[in-house]
Write a protein that holds these residues in place. Structure first.
Motif, PDB file in Angstrom:
ATOM      1  N   VAL A  53      21.950  29.709  58.124  1.00  0.00           N
ATOM      2  CA  VAL A  53      22.815  30.865  58.344  1.00  0.00           C
ATOM      3  C   VAL A  53      24.194  30.410  58.806  1.00  0.00           C
ATOM      4  O   VAL A  53      25.223  30.956  58.394  1.00  0.00           O
ATOM      5  CB  VAL A  53      22.180  31.819  59.378  1.00  0.00           C
ATOM      6  N   CYS A  58      27.243  33.084  57.000  1.00  0.00           N
ATOM      7  CA  CYS A  58      26.800  34.475  57.149  1.00  0.00           C
ATOM      8  C   CYS A  58      27.598  35.215  58.225  1.00  0.00           C
ATOM      9  O   CYS A  58      27.866  36.411  58.098  1.00  0.00           O
ATOM     10  CB  CYS A  58      25.314  34.517  57.478  1.00  0.00           C
ATOM     11  N   HIS A  59      27.982  34.478  59.287  1.00  0.00           N
ATOM     12  CA  HIS A  59      28.748  35.120  60.360  1.00  0.00           C
ATOM     13  C   HIS A  59      30.153  35.497  59.908  1.00  0.00           C
ATOM     14  O   HIS A  59      30.791  36.359  60.520  1.00  0.00           O
ATOM     15  CB  HIS A  59      28.831  34.191  61.573  1.00  0.00           C
ATOM     16  N   HIS A  62      29.177  39.107  58.271  1.00  0.00           N
ATOM     17  CA  HIS A  62      28.205  39.999  58.914  1.00  0.00           C
ATOM     18  C   HIS A  62      28.371  40.078  60.425  1.00  0.00           C
ATOM     19  O   HIS A  62      27.739  40.927  61.066  1.00  0.00           O
ATOM     20  CB  HIS A  62      26.783  39.574  58.550  1.00  0.00           C
ATOM     21  N   LEU A  80      25.840  39.283  63.572  1.00  0.00           N
ATOM     22  CA  LEU A  80      25.135  39.716  62.366  1.00  0.00           C
ATOM     23  C   LEU A  80      24.840  41.211  62.328  1.00  0.00           C
ATOM     24  O   LEU A  80      23.956  41.650  61.595  1.00  0.00           O
ATOM     25  CB  LEU A  80      23.836  38.910  62.200  1.00  0.00           C
ATOM     26  N   MET A 159      29.638  39.385  48.881  1.00  0.00           N
ATOM     27  CA  MET A 159      28.364  38.747  49.213  1.00  0.00           C
ATOM     28  C   MET A 159      27.948  37.780  48.101  1.00  0.00           C
ATOM     29  O   MET A 159      27.735  38.183  46.951  1.00  0.00           O
ATOM     30  CB  MET A 159      27.276  39.812  49.404  1.00  0.00           C
ATOM     31  N   TRP A 161      25.367  36.449  46.777  1.00  0.00           N
ATOM     32  CA  TRP A 161      23.913  36.412  46.619  1.00  0.00           C
ATOM     33  C   TRP A 161      23.508  35.446  45.509  1.00  0.00           C
ATOM     34  O   TRP A 161      22.399  34.895  45.535  1.00  0.00           O
ATOM     35  CB  TRP A 161      23.377  37.815  46.324  1.00  0.00           C
ATOM     36  N   TYR A 164      22.589  32.217  47.094  1.00  0.00           N
ATOM     37  CA  TYR A 164      21.319  32.257  47.828  1.00  0.00           C
ATOM     38  C   TYR A 164      20.130  32.398  46.890  1.00  0.00           C
ATOM     39  O   TYR A 164      19.011  31.986  47.226  1.00  0.00           O
ATOM     40  CB  TYR A 164      21.334  33.398  48.850  1.00  0.00           C
TER      41      TYR A 164
END
Length: 203
Positions: A53, A58-59, A62, A80, A159, A161, A164
């Motif tokens: 993360v 991610c931070h 989010h 988050l 994002m 994705w 990921y």
């Protein structure tokens, strides 16, 4: 005949020695190859999930940003939790054809572009406003398919994705395990606003 026996024995001895040398060389080759091979698959752990993360950024979206001594920085007291529910964004300015094609809020949790307006979601395990009622399967399917709950509307930019989706099951499970450990924060993020399809789309 008697003179041939020692010669035969010598040939056999040389054969045994050659076979042994080949076996040793093969073992050394396999050991070297193993040392250069990718690391063994990581076991699922919240610790590895926290690492993923963190390096995965991610931070950056989010976790709402605040102004720190050296400029904008993630407000880890709201880690988050997504776009702050009390920050109502005005309509985004028209951007035209470029070179600016998208804009973001100062908190780095709201984004407007050709896709519409997207808001960073609450990833904490809070049950009403976060992902507390999600299952590991829903989480993985969401990232694999790029759709909410794996079946709903597409996940919007920015994002990543698609990145990921290439992660191993073990890594995604580790991320999920870590997200279950963060502080639950009640924060209802706004729903995304999808841009209308361009004229002639779908015809």
């Amino acid at each position: 005949m008697r003179r041939e026996l020692p010669l035969v024995g010598l040939v056999l001895l040389l054969g045994v020695m050659l076979a042994g040398a080949c076996a040793q060389k093969d073992a050394e080759t396999k050991t070297a190859a193993a040392s250069m091979a990718p690391a063994a698959v990581q076991t699922v752990s919240a610790e590895r999930g926290e690492y993923l993360v963190t390096i995965g950024g991610c931070h950056d979206c989010h976790t709402p940003f605040k102004m720190g001594e050296q400029g904008p920085e993630p407000d880890m007291s709201r880690a988050l939790s997504g776009h702050p529910e009390d920050l109502v964004m005005p309509p985004p300015p028209a951007l035209g054809d470029g070179p600016w094609v998208w804009i973001g809020s100062g908190t780095n949790t709201a984004f407007a572009g050709p896709w519409g307006i997207s808001y960073a979601r609450n990833l904490t395990p809070e049950e009403l406003t976060g992902i507390g009622i999600w299952t590991e399967e829903i989480f993985i399917n969401t990232l694999r398919t790029g759709r909410h709950w794996g079946v709903s509307r597409p996940i919007l930019p920015p994002m990543p994705w698609q990145n990921y989706a290439l992660a191993t099951d073990e890594d995604l499970k580790s991320i999920w395990a870590y997200l279950r450990t963060v502080k639950p924060i009640k924060n209802q993020t706004p729903e995304a606003v999808l841009a209308p399809p361009p004229p002639g789309a779908g015809m």
